[in-house]
Design a protein around this motif. Structure first.
Motif, PDB file in Angstrom:
ATOM      1  N   SER A  61      27.655 -20.389  24.721  1.00 15.54           N
ATOM      2  CA  SER A  61      27.107 -19.577  23.623  1.00 15.54           C
ATOM      3  C   SER A  61      28.195 -18.663  23.071  1.00 15.54           C
ATOM      4  N   LYS A 105      30.308 -20.807  20.892  1.00 17.81           N
ATOM      5  CA  LYS A 105      29.651 -21.113  19.627  1.00 17.81           C
ATOM      6  C   LYS A 105      29.752 -19.921  18.673  1.00 17.81           C
ATOM      7  N   ASP A 106      29.545 -18.739  19.228  1.00 21.67           N
ATOM      8  CA  ASP A 106      29.693 -17.547  18.386  1.00 21.67           C
ATOM      9  C   ASP A 106      31.088 -17.484  17.798  1.00 21.67           C
TER      10      ASP A 106
END
Lengths: 337, 525, 386, 376
Positions: free
Chosen positions: B382, B385-386
C-alpha cells in the motif's frame, strides 16, 4: 582470430586433451591391473563406439539444424522413440518376425518418413502457433513414452516387439549405418557452411529480420529445419533399432536418454555438425570404454563409471562454458507483412 | 537535380497505416525525384520509419498507393521492394553477427555453382562495388560482422543494398550511431551515390544534417506530412517549427544558487568495458551540491562505463569514488542506492522499467530495501502504491492509472515516471544518463525543469547526454569526454556547439572558453 | 501372451522335469499376433466388459462371472520382459484355461507405490493377489496384516508369521549355477552349429547383467561358481549394461566379452538380454537363456541359444491359483521353494539343439543337480542377494 | 562467446514471459481447454483401439475422485506433484531453468532416510524421538536439496555453464550415485531388495482423516504451507520481488540493485530446498526407506509440466498438481479395472502438456468459434 574461432580452437584442444587423458588413464589401468592394452582397445571397441555414437550423432545433427535456425527442438528423445518404434513396426508389417535386409532398409526409410510427418505437426505448433518450445518438446517426449509402447501393445500384445532383424555389417564388421552417418555428418557440414540454404539457416537463428529483409521467408526455413530435425531424430531411432534388432518399449524405452545426450552433443560440439559428431563419438567411446573395463575385469563400479560422461559434460561446460547459442532461439518470428 | 520528363523514383500517394487505433501514417504523400537525396524529418514517433517500412514492404499500407519509376507497385514484402530496386539501411542493422561480411552481403542473393555458394564470384562482385564508391568494405570481407565497429557495419549494409541492385536507398537515421568523422564520410558516400544516379531517402531528426545533404526535405509530424520544402529555400528555424509545431527556443535556464560542498568525488578512475580494457582512463570529477555537471561526448567514449562505475553496475579497476565523505568504491549497487545515489538509466526500456509490471510494481524498482516500502524484507504494497500515485500526480504521467503496465506508456511518460521514482528516493546525488532520449518535446521540457528545480534544492546532478543543446541548457559546467578521458572542462556560457563538437572529436580549443586553468588533458572537473 | 492352450494342457499332464520345456515355453510361443487383451488377461471381475471380445482366445467362455479372480502386480521391471514377470503371468494364463478363473495384470514400476497398490487390489476383492518380486516384501508386511482375509502370493520372499501369504523363493542361485555349469562345459568342447562355433583352446565365458544391483550380483556370482565347479581354469568375463530395457547396451557388453574371447554368454538382463543373443549371433558364438526357454521366446536367436536355465515360476503361480480355486490356499501358505530339489529349477536345451549337445553337458548337469539335492554344493549367494 | 548463456536465457525468458502475459482467466481457460482436448483425443484413441471410451472416461473419473481411496491416492500423488511443481515454478519464475528437480528430490529424500536411520539409535524411542527424527530428516533433505541445486547455480553464475544442461546431467548423476550408495554403502544387509534400512516405526505421519497408510493430512498440510509460503515470498518480500524481477527482465533487476549472480544461486537453492522437502515427504510419508532411485517416479520431470500448466504461479500449481495427481491415480485404477494399456495415460499427459504449450491454438479456436474475441 575471432573469439568464436579461439573458443573453437580451445574446444579442439580440449577434445584432444580428453582423448590423451583417456589413453593415459587406460595405460595406467592396464599397468595397475596388469591387463594388456590390446585387450582394452580392440577393433570391436572402436566398432561399438561408432555404433553407439551413430544414433546420438544423427539426432544431434537434427537438433543442431533446428536450433541454428532459431527453434529449440527439445523433443529429440521423443522423436527417436517414434523413429525406433516406426522402424520396428514397419519391419514387422513387411516381413513378420523374419524380415529381410531389404525390409530393414525400407523400415528405416519409412521410419524417417513417419517421424518427419509427425514433426510437421510439431513444427506447425511451434512456428505457426508459437508454442513454447521447451514445453512442447518435453511433451513430445511424454508422447513418445506413452504412445509408442501403447501402439506396440496393440500390435504385438507387448510393449516390446518380438525379435526382428538387425542390419548386416559390411567388411570389418562396420555397420553400413555408421557409414551412412559419416556421410550425413559431412554432408550436413557442407550444406550448413557452403550452400546458400546453410547461410539462410544460420541467419534465421541469428538475425531473422536480416534474412527476412533479404527476401527469404524465415518461417519456411524454420519449417524445413524442424522437420529435418524430427526426421534425423527418427533416423537415429531407426538406426538404433536396426542395430539392436528389436524394439523395447518398457521403462524409458530402448532409446534410454540418447536424445538428451544428442542435445548435449551438439552443444558440446558448438553447433558444428562435425563437432557434434565428435562429441557423440566421445560419449560413445566413454560408454564403451566402461564396458571394456568390465570385460577385462578392472574393478570399478559400472554404475559410477557410467556417470563419467555426465560429469565430463558439467566440467567442460563450466571450464569452457560459453557455447555460442544462436541469438534468436526460442523466439517465434513474425514477419511484418 | 529534378528533371521534369523523368518519372520520379518513388511516389507515395495517400498512404495510411494504422496499428490498432493508432494512426501511424495519415494520408501521406511523398515524392522522391530520381538522382536526388530527399530527407524525411520528424520527431521520434512522427511516423517516418513507418512510412519507409511501408515503402520497403515491411508493413502493408491500409490505404494509398506506391508508385516506383512511374509504375504502381504492390510492395508486400522486402522481396517485392528489392525487385523494384528499393533497398533499406535500417537503424538496427540487419546483419548476421556470426557470419562474415561477405556472407552477409550476399545473403539471399548468393551466386551458386554446383549447389554451393560461389564465394569467389561473390567476392568479385562486392569488390567491384567497393572500388566504384571507394568503400573500404572489401578489406574485411572475411571478418565476422560482430567484430566490426558500427560505422563499418553501416557501410556493409550499404554495400549489401547496392549488391542487391538497389537504385533507391532508404537510410533510416543513419547518423545516430556514428562519430562525427563517420558522419562526414557517410555524407561523402551519399554524395557519390547521388552522383551515380541513385535516389536516396534520408531519415533524420537532425536539422543540420538534412539541410547539409538533402535536395528536398519532407517533414512529418504525428503521422501527417506537414510539407515538403527545397533545402536551399529553408532554414533550421522553419524546419524546427514544422517539426514541433511551434517556435523552439534553445535558451539556457538561469541559475541562482551557488554550488555547495562536494557531494560526489571521483578520483583517478580506471575501468574496463564490454569492448575491452581502459574504457575509462583515470577520470577525476567532482559534483557539488546544487550543481549540474554535464558530460558531453560522442557515444562510446566511456561515458556509459563511467556512469555504471559510479552507480555500482560495473566494477572499477582502479581509483576511488566518494559520496560526501564516504568511500563507496567497493559498495554494491544496492548499497549505493541505499546511501543516496539515484540513477536515471540510459535505457529505460530494459533497465529503468520492467515492461510487464504495472506502475505500482515498477515504483518499487530500486526501492526493494528502502523504508517505508519494505521493512525487514517485507514489502508494504500500500505504501508502494501511494508512492506510485504520487509520482503520477506530480510528474503528470499519462494515462494516470497506476495499474497500467509500463509497456503501455509512451516513451515520454515512461521517462517521467522513472525520473519521478528516482527523485522519490530522496537522493543526495542524481545521475541522469540521456534523460530525454526518445522523449517528446513536452516531456523534455518537463524533465529539464525538474532537474533544474532539484539543483536549486541543492541536489548534486551529473548529466550525460549526446544532445549538445541539452548539455548546454542544463549544465553549470561541461566536461567533454573523449576516448575514456576528460579532454576539457568548459563553461557552457562561453562555449559554442561547434567548439564542443570539436572537443568531442579530439580537437582542442583556445584558452578563452576553458574554465580556469587546466594543467593537462586530464581535467579536474 | 495368450498361452497356446493345447500345449499348456498337454504339458500340465506330464509333470516330469524333462519335458518341462514345453510348459516353460508355452506361454510365450505366440506372442505375435495376439491382442492386447490377450496380454493383460481376459477381462476381470470388476464389471468391466472389455474383456468379453477377447475372452474366447483364452478358451474361457465364462466372461466376467468367473468364480476366481486373481490379480498380479509386477516387479519394478514391469511386464513384457519376456522373462521373470511374464513367466509368472504365464502360470495364471494357464490356470485361466484350466479353471474358472480370470486374472488381471497390474503394472507398477515404482516401488514406493507398492503398499498402496496392494491395498487397492485387496480392496477390489480379488481372491488372490500375486506380488512379483522381492520389492513387494516390505509393503506386504503391512498389507498382509491389514487385509488378513486376503490371499497373497509373494514371489522371491516370504512373510514370516503371516498365515495368508504364500511366499515363494526361487533359487536363482541354483538356476544361475546350472547356467554356469553348461557354460563351463561348452567352452571346453569343440562344438559348431550352423555358423557358430566354440573355441576349445580357451575357456572364457561371459555374463551380461542388466542393472548392477544385488539381485543380479547374486546371479553373477552363482554363475561364476557354476563355471568354476566344472572348470577351475575358466575365466568369466562379467559386465552390466545398466538397464533392463536397453538391448543395445546388453549387446555391447556381450560383444565386448566375445571380442575378448568368450564363446558362451549368459545374461540376466530381462528384456535387454535379447541384445546378448544378437551379439552371439552376429559374432558366431553361443548364448544361454534365462528364466524360460528363450530359444522359444526369442525364436529368431534359436540357432545360438544352446539352452536356458529355467525356473518354473509359471508352475508356482499355477499351483497357487489352483489351490485357491479348490479352496485349499492353506496348503501353499508359508515358505515355498522353487528349487532343483523340488524339480522346479532346471536347464532346458534349446529347441535347435535337441540331442546335439555333447553328453558332457547332460552328465555335468545331472551331477550338479544331484549335488544340490544332496546338499553337497554350497553357494556364496542366496537366491536374491549375496 | 560470452553471451551464449545470456542469450539462451533471453529466448527462454521470452517464451516464459509469453505464458505469463496471459491473464489469469485466460490461463485457466487454456489449462482446461488443453486438458479437455487431450482427454478427447485420448478417448478417440481408446475407441479406435477397440475399447469402450465411455467406460474409459468413467474410470478416469472414478479412478481419480470416485471413492475415498481414489481421492486419497490422488492427493498422495498430488502432494508430490505440487511440491516438485512449486520447486520448478520458483526457478522458472526467476528465469532460471531448473530441470534438475528430479535429482534434488532424490538427493533430498535420500538425505532424509540416511540422517534418520543413522541418528535413530541416539534418540529416544517414542513419539518425541520420532518427531525429532522427522524434523532432523526434513531439515537434512532441505539442506541437501538446496545444496544440490546450488551447485548448478554456482556453475551457471560463475562458470557460465548452461543450467538446463547441467541440471539434466545432475539428474543422471543423482540417480546413479544415490543408486550406487543404496546398493552398496547404505544398503540394508538384511534386505533382499536394493534398499536402505527402514526408518524406525516412530518416523511416520499419523493417519488421521485419510485411512491410507501412504497419505497423511500432515503431508498435505506441509504442502499447503509450502505453497502459501512460497507464494507469499514471491509477492510480498523484497527477495521475492528481486527474484521475479530477475525472471522478467534481468537488466532491470540489476539496475535495481540485484546481484544477478547471487540471485541465480539463491534462486536455485530455494528451488532445490523445496524439491528436497518433496523428497523428505516422499521418504517419510510414502516410502519409509529409500530404494534404487531409478525406480522412483518422474515427479521432477512431470513437475515441469505442472508448473507450466500453472503459468509458474505457485498457487496455480495446486490445481495443476491435482490434475496430474488425478491422472496418475486413475492410471493406477485403470490398470486394476480395465484392459486399456496404461501407457495411454502417459500419452494423454503428453497431449495435455503439448496443448498447454500452445495458448495460441486455443485463442484461435476461441476466435473461430466466437467463444471469446480474444485479440492478441
Amino acid at each position: 582470430m575471432s573469439v568464436a574461432d579461439y573458443a573453437q580452437r580451445e574446444r579442439v584442444q580440449l577434445a584432444g586433451a580428453t582423448v590423451v587423458a583417456l589413453l593415459i588413464a587406460a595405460a595406467v589401468f592396464t599397468f595397475v591391473f596388469d591387463i594388456a592394452l590390446e585387450r582394452l582397445l580392440t577393433v570391436g571397441f572402436l566398432t561399438r563406439s561408432l555404433e553407439m555414437a551413430t544414433p546420438i550423432a544423427l539426432a544431434a545433427i537434427g537438433g543442431l539444424y533446428a536450433e541454428k535456425s532459431g527453434v529449440f527442438n527439445i523433443g529429440l528423445e521423443g522423436f527417436m522413440i517414434f523413429g525406433a518404434f516406426s522402424a520396428a513396426a514397419t519391419m514387422y508389417l513387411l516381413g513378420g518376425t523374419s524380415p529381410s535386409q531389404l525390409d530393414v532398409w525400407l523400415a528405416i526409410a519409412i521410419a524417417v518418413l513417419i517421424s518427419a510427418i509427425l514433426t510437421v505437426f510439431f513444427a506447425v505448433l511451434l512456428i505457426h502457433f508459437k508454442a513454447d518450445q521447451i514445453v512442447a518438446g518435453l511433451a513430445v517426449w511424454f508422447l513418445g513414452l506413452g504412445f509408442a509402447p501403447f501402439t506396440a501393445a496393440i500390435i504385438w500384445g507387448s510393449r516390446s516387439s518380438p525379435g526382428l532383424e538387425s542390419i548386416n555389417s559390411l567388411a570389418f564388421g562396420q555397420s553400413p549405418l555408421v557409414v551412412l552417418t559419416v556421410i550425413v555428418v559431412l554432408a550436413s557440414w557442407v550444406f550448413l557452411y557452403r550452400t546458400k540454404y546453410g547461410y539462410w539457416i544460420q541467419a534465421a537463428g541469428e538475425n531473422p529480420e536480416a534474412l527476412d529483409t533479404a527476401g527469404v521467408d524465415v518461417n519456411r526455413v524454420r519449417y524445413a529445419t524442424v522437420i529435418f530435425s524430427g526426421a534425423m531424430a527418427g533416423l537415429g531411432g531407426a538406426v538404433l533399432l536396426a542395430h539392436a534388432g528389436n524394439f523395447v518399449g518398457t521403462g524409458e524405452t530402448m532409446v534410454d536418454g540418447r536424445g538428451w545426450i544428442g542435445i548435449v552433443a551438439y552443444l558440446f560440439g558448438n553447433y558444428n555438425p562435425i563437432g557434434a559428431a565428435a562429441a557423440a563419438l566421445l560419449f560413445g567411446g566413454l560408454d564403451m570404454l566402461n564396458v571394456q573395463f568390465q570385460t577385462v575385469g578392472i574393478e570399478v563400479s559400472a554404475r559410477l563409471v557410467n556417470l563419467l560422461p555426465y560429469a565430463a559434460v558439467i566440467v567442460v561446460l563450466t571450464a569452457w562454458g560459453k557455447t555460442r547459442m544462436p541469438s534468436s532461439v526460442g523466439e517465434p518470428y513474425e514477419s511484418e507483412d | 537535380m529534378t528533371t521534369s520528363n523523368v518519372p520520379p523514383a518513388v511516389r507515395l500517394e495517400g498512404i495510411t497505416k494504422r496499428f490498432g487505433d493508432v494512426v501511424a501514417n495519415d494520408d501521406v504523400d511523398f515524392t522522391l525525384e530520381k538522382g536526388s537525396i530527399h530527407a524525411v524529418l520528424g520527431e521520434n514517433g512522427s511516423g517516418k520509419t513507418t512510412l519507409m517500412s511501408v515503402l520497403y514492404g515491411l508493413y502493408d499500407q491500409d490505404e494509398g498507393e506506391i508508385v516506383i519509376d512511374g509504375e504502381p507497385r504492390a510492395v508486400e514484402s522486402p522481396r517485392d521492394a528489392m525487385a523494384a530496386g528499393v533497398g533499406m539501411i535500417h537503424q538496427h542493422f540487419q546483419l548476421v553477427e556470426t557470419m562474415t561480411v561477405l556472407q552477409n552481403i550476399v545473403l539471399g542473393h548468393e551466386p551458386t555453382e554446383n549447389g554451393l555458394v560461389d564465394e569467389s564470384a561473390a567476392r568479385d562482385d562486392v569488390e567491384e562495388i567497393c572500388s566504384r564508391y571507394d568503400f573500404d568494405v572489401d578489406e574485411f570481407l572475411d571478418t565476422r560482422v560482430e567484430e566490426l565497429d558500427l560505422g563499418a557495419q553501416q557501410r556493409v549494409e550499404i554495400v549489401k543494398s547496392l549488391y542487391r541492385g538497389a537504385e533507391i536507398l532508404i537510410l533510416d537515421e543513419p547518423t545516430a550511431v556514428l562519430t562525427p568523422q563517420e558522419v562526414e564520410s557517410l555524407m561523402a558516400v551519399m554524395n557519390d551515390l547521388r552522383a551515380d544516379g541513385r535516389s536516396l531517402i534520408f531519415i533524420s531528426h537532425k536539422l543540420d544534417e538534412a539541410l547539409g545533404i538533402a535536395d528536398d526535405i519532407t517533414v512529418l509530424r504525428d503521422g501527417e506530412a506537414i510539407g515538403t520544402v527545397r533545402a536551399e529555400d529553408t532554414d533550421e528555424q522553419e524546419l524546427a517549427r514544422m517539426m514541433v509545431g511551434r517556435e523552439v527556443l534553445f535558451d539556457r535556464l538561469s541559475r541562482e544558487a551557488e554550488p555547495g560542498d562536494p557531494a560526489l568525488e571521483v578520483e583517478e578512475l580506471w575501468m574496463s568495458g564490454d569492448r575491452g580494457r581502459d574504457q575509462v582512463q583515470g577520470v577525476d570529477l567532482t559534483v557539488r551540491e546544487g550543481e549540474i555537471l554535464g558530460i558531453a561526448g560522442v557515444q562510446g567514449n566511456g561515458q556509459s562505463e563511467l556512469v555504471e562505475g559510479i552507480t555500482g553496475l560495473r566494477s572499477v579497476d582502479d581509483g576511488s569514488i566518494r559520496l560526501g565523505n564516504e568511500e563507496i568504491t567497493d559498495r554494491s549497487r544496492r548499497a549505493r542506492i541505499e546511501s543516496g545515489i539515484a540513477y536515471i538509466p540510459e535505457d529505460r526500456q530494459t533497465e529503468g522499467l520492467v515492461q510487464e509490471y504495472s506502475l505500482v510494481r515498477n515504483a518499487l524498482l530500486g526501492n526493494q530495501t528502502v523504508e517505508p516500502y519494505a521493512t525487514g524484507g517485507r514489502i508494504d504494497w500500500s505504501a508502494v502504491k501511494d508512492h506510485a500515485e504520487e509520482i503520477i500526480e506530480e510528474f503528470d504521467v499519462q494515462p494516470p492509472t497506476v495499474e497500467n503496465d509500463a509497456e503501455s506508456l509512451s516513451g515520454g511518460n515512461q521517462q517521467k515516471f522513472i525520473v519521478g521514482r528516482e527523485i522519490g528516493h530522496d537522493p543526495d546525488v542524481m545521475i541522469a544518463a540521456h534523460p530525454t532520449r526518445g522523449v517528446d518535446i513536452g516531456s523534455i521540457e518537463f524533465i529539464h525543469n525538474r532537474l533544474i528545480e532539484l539543483r536549486e534544492e541543492g541536489l548534486a546532478i551529473l548529466v550525460v547526454s549526446s544532445k549538445l543543446e541539452e548539455i548546454q541548457k542544463l549544465s553549470d559546467r561541461i566536461a567533454v569526454m573523449y576516448e575514456g578521458e576528460f579532454v576539457d572542462v568548459v563553461d557552457p556560457e562561453r562555449v559554442t556547439e561547434e567548439e564542443l563538437g570539436l572537443l568531442m572529436t579530439g580537437g582542442s580549443l583556445e584558452d578563452d572558453v576553458t574554465e580556469e586553468t587546466e594543467t593537462d588533458t586530464e581535467a579536474q572537473a | 501372451m495368450t498361452p497356446d492352450h493345447k500345449g499348456a494342457k498337454s504339458s500340465r499332464g506330464e509333470r516330469t522335469s524333462l519335458n518341462r520345456r514345453t510348459v516353460l515355453a508355452s506361454g510365450i510361443t505366440v506372442i505375435a499376433g495376439t491382442t492386447v487383451a490377450g496380454c493383460v488377461g481376459n477381462g476381470n471381475g470388476n464389471g468391466d466388459g472389455n474383456g468379453d471380445g477377447n475372452g474366447d482366445g483364452n478358451g474361457n467362455g465364462n466372461g466376467d462371472d468367473a468364480e476366481t479372480n486373481v490379480a498380479i502386480i509386477s516387479s519394478p521391471a514391469g511386464f513384457d520382459d519376456n522373462a521373470f514377470n511374464d513367466n509368472a503371468v504365464e502360470g495364471l494364463a494357464e490356470a485361466s484355461n484350466d479353471f474358472d478363473l480370470e486374472y488381471t495384470t497390474i503394472e507398477e514400476t515404482e516401488e514406493a507405490q507398492y503398499e498402496s497398490i496392494q491395498a487397492d487390489a485387496a480392496q477390489s476383492g480379488y481372491d488372490l493377489i500375486v506380488c512379483v518380486g522381492d520389492n513387494h516384501t516390505d509393503p506386504l508386511h503391512t498389507n498382509a496384516e491389514q487385509y488378513p482375509d486376503q490371499n497373497w502370493m509373494l514371489i522371491n520372499n516370504v512373510i514370516d508369521g503371516a498365515d495368508n501369504v504364500s511366499g515363494w523363493i526361487e533359487m536363482n542361485n541354483e538356476m544361475s549355477f546350472l547356467a554356469g555349469v553348461v557354460a563351463g562345459v561348452m567352452t571346453q568342447e569343440e562344438f559348431a552349429h550352423e555358423d557358430s562355433e566354440t573355441n576349445p583352446d580357451e575357456s572364457v565365458v561371459g555374463f551380461v547383467g542388466g542393472e548392477d544391483i544385488p539381485l543380479i550380483n547374486a546371479f553373477e556370482q552363482s554363475y561364476i561358481e557354476g563355471v568354476e565347479w566344472v572348470n577351475d581354469d575358466a575365466e568369466v568375463l562379467t559386465g552390466y549394461g545398466g538397464s533392463f530395457s536397453d538391448t543395445g547396451a546388453a549387446n555391447d557388453v556381450a560383444e565386448s566379452q566375445i571380442d575378448d574371447g568368450a564363446d558362451i554368454v549368459w545374461h540376466a538382463a530381462s528384456a535387454a538380454g535379447a541384445g546378448a543373443f544378437s551379439a552371439a549371433q552376429d559374432n558366431d558364438r553361443f548364448a544361454l537363456g534365462v528364466d524360460v526357454d528363450q530359444s522359444v521366446t526369442e525364436e529368431q536367436y534359436q540357432d545360438v541359444i544352446l539352452g536356458s536355465a529355467v525356473k518354473a515360476l509359471n508352475e508356482a503361480t499355477y499351483d497357487v491359483s489352483e489351490a485357491v480355486v479348490n479352496g485349499d490356499f492353506e496348503s501353499v501358505v508359508g515358505e515355498q521353494n522353487l528349487s532343483i530339489a523340488q524339480g522346479s529349477i532346471d536347464f532346458v536345451v534349446g529347441q535347435a539343439f535337441d540331442g546335439e549337445l555333447p553328453d558332457a553337458v547332460e552328465q555335468n548337469l545331472e551331477d550338479a543337480k544331484d549335488g544340490f539335492e544332496n546338499d553337497e554344493i554350497e553357494l556364496t549367494c542366496g537366491p536374491t542377494s549375496c | 562467446m560470452s553471451s551464449g548463456v545470456g542469450r539462451l536465457r533471453t529466448g527462454l525468458d521470452r517464451a516464459a514471459a509469453k505464458m505469463l502475459d496471459a491473464t489469469v482467466l485466460e490461463r485457466i481457460g487454456i489449462a482446461i481447454g488443453s486438458t479437455a482436448l487431450a482427454l478427447l483425443i485420448g478417448l478417440v484413441i481408446v475407441a479406435a483401439s477397440g475399447y469402450d471410451p465411455i467406460q474409459f472416461a468413467n474410470q478416469l473419473v472414478v479412478g481419480s475422485f470416485g471413492s475415498e481411496r481414489a481421492i486419497a491416492r490422488t492427493l498422495r500423488y498430488s502432494t508430490l506433484f505440487v511440491l516438485a511443481g512449486v520447486s520448478v515454478a520458483i526457478a522458472f519464475r526467476a528465469g532460471v531453468f531448473n530441470i534438475g528437480v528430479q535429482g534434488q528430490f532424490i538427493v533430498g529424500g535420500f538425505a532424509t532416510v540416511v540422517s534418520i536411520v543413522s541418528l535413530a539409535p541416539y534418540l529416544p524411542d517414542g513419539t518425541i524421538g520420532g518427531v525429532a527424527l522427522m524434523v532432523i530428516g526434513t531439515i537434512a533433505a532441505i539442506v541437501a536439496g538446496g545444496l544440490y541445486a546450488a551447485l548448478p547455480g554456482v556453475l551457471k553464475a560463475y562458470g557460465g555453464a548452461n543450467e538446463i544442461i547441467t541440471t539434466i546431467m545432475l539428474n543422471f548423476i543423482a540417480i546413479g550415485f544415490v543408486g550406487w550408495l543404496v546398493a552398496g554403502r547404505f544398503g540394508d544387509p538384511e534386505a533382499t531388495a536394493t534398499r536402505t534400512e527402514r526408518m524406525p516405526d516412530t518416523v511416520g505421519f499419523p493417519s488421521v482423516v485419510f485411512d491410507d497408510p501412504n497419505l497423511s493430512i500432515v503431508g498435505i498440510l506441509v504442502t499447503v504451507v509450502v505453497v502459501v509460503v512460497v507464494a507469499a515470498v514471491m509477492t510480498r518480500t523484497s527477495f521475492g520481488y528481486d527474484m521475479v524481477t530477475s525472471g522478467y527482465q534481468e537488466s532491470a533487476a540489476t539496475y535495481s540493485g540485484v546481484d544477478a549472480k547471487r540471485m541465480i544461486v539463491s534462486t536455485m537453492t530455494f528451488s532445490g530446498m523445496v524439491a528436497g522437502l518433496g523428497g523428505a515427504i516422499f521418504a517419510i510419508m510414502i516410502q519409509g526407506y529409500f530404494t534404487d532411485p531409478s525406480g522412483i517416479g518422474n515427479y521432477g520431470f512431470d513437475a515441469i509440466a505442472v508448473s507450466l500448466l500453472a503459468a509458474n504461479n505457485p498457487l496455480g500449481v495446486v490445481p495443476a498438481g491435482l490434475l496430474f495427481g488425478g491422472l496418475e491415480s486413475s492410471s493406477s485404477h485403470i490398470q486394476i479395472n480395465s484392459d486399456v494399456p496404461v501407457q495411454l495415460i502417459d500419452g494423454i499427459v503428453g497431449l495435455v502438456v503439448l496443448f498447454v504449450a500452445v495458448p495460441e491454438l486455443f485463442r484461435m479456436i476461441a476466435r473461430r468459434t466466437g467463444l471469446g474475441g480474444e485479440s492478441r
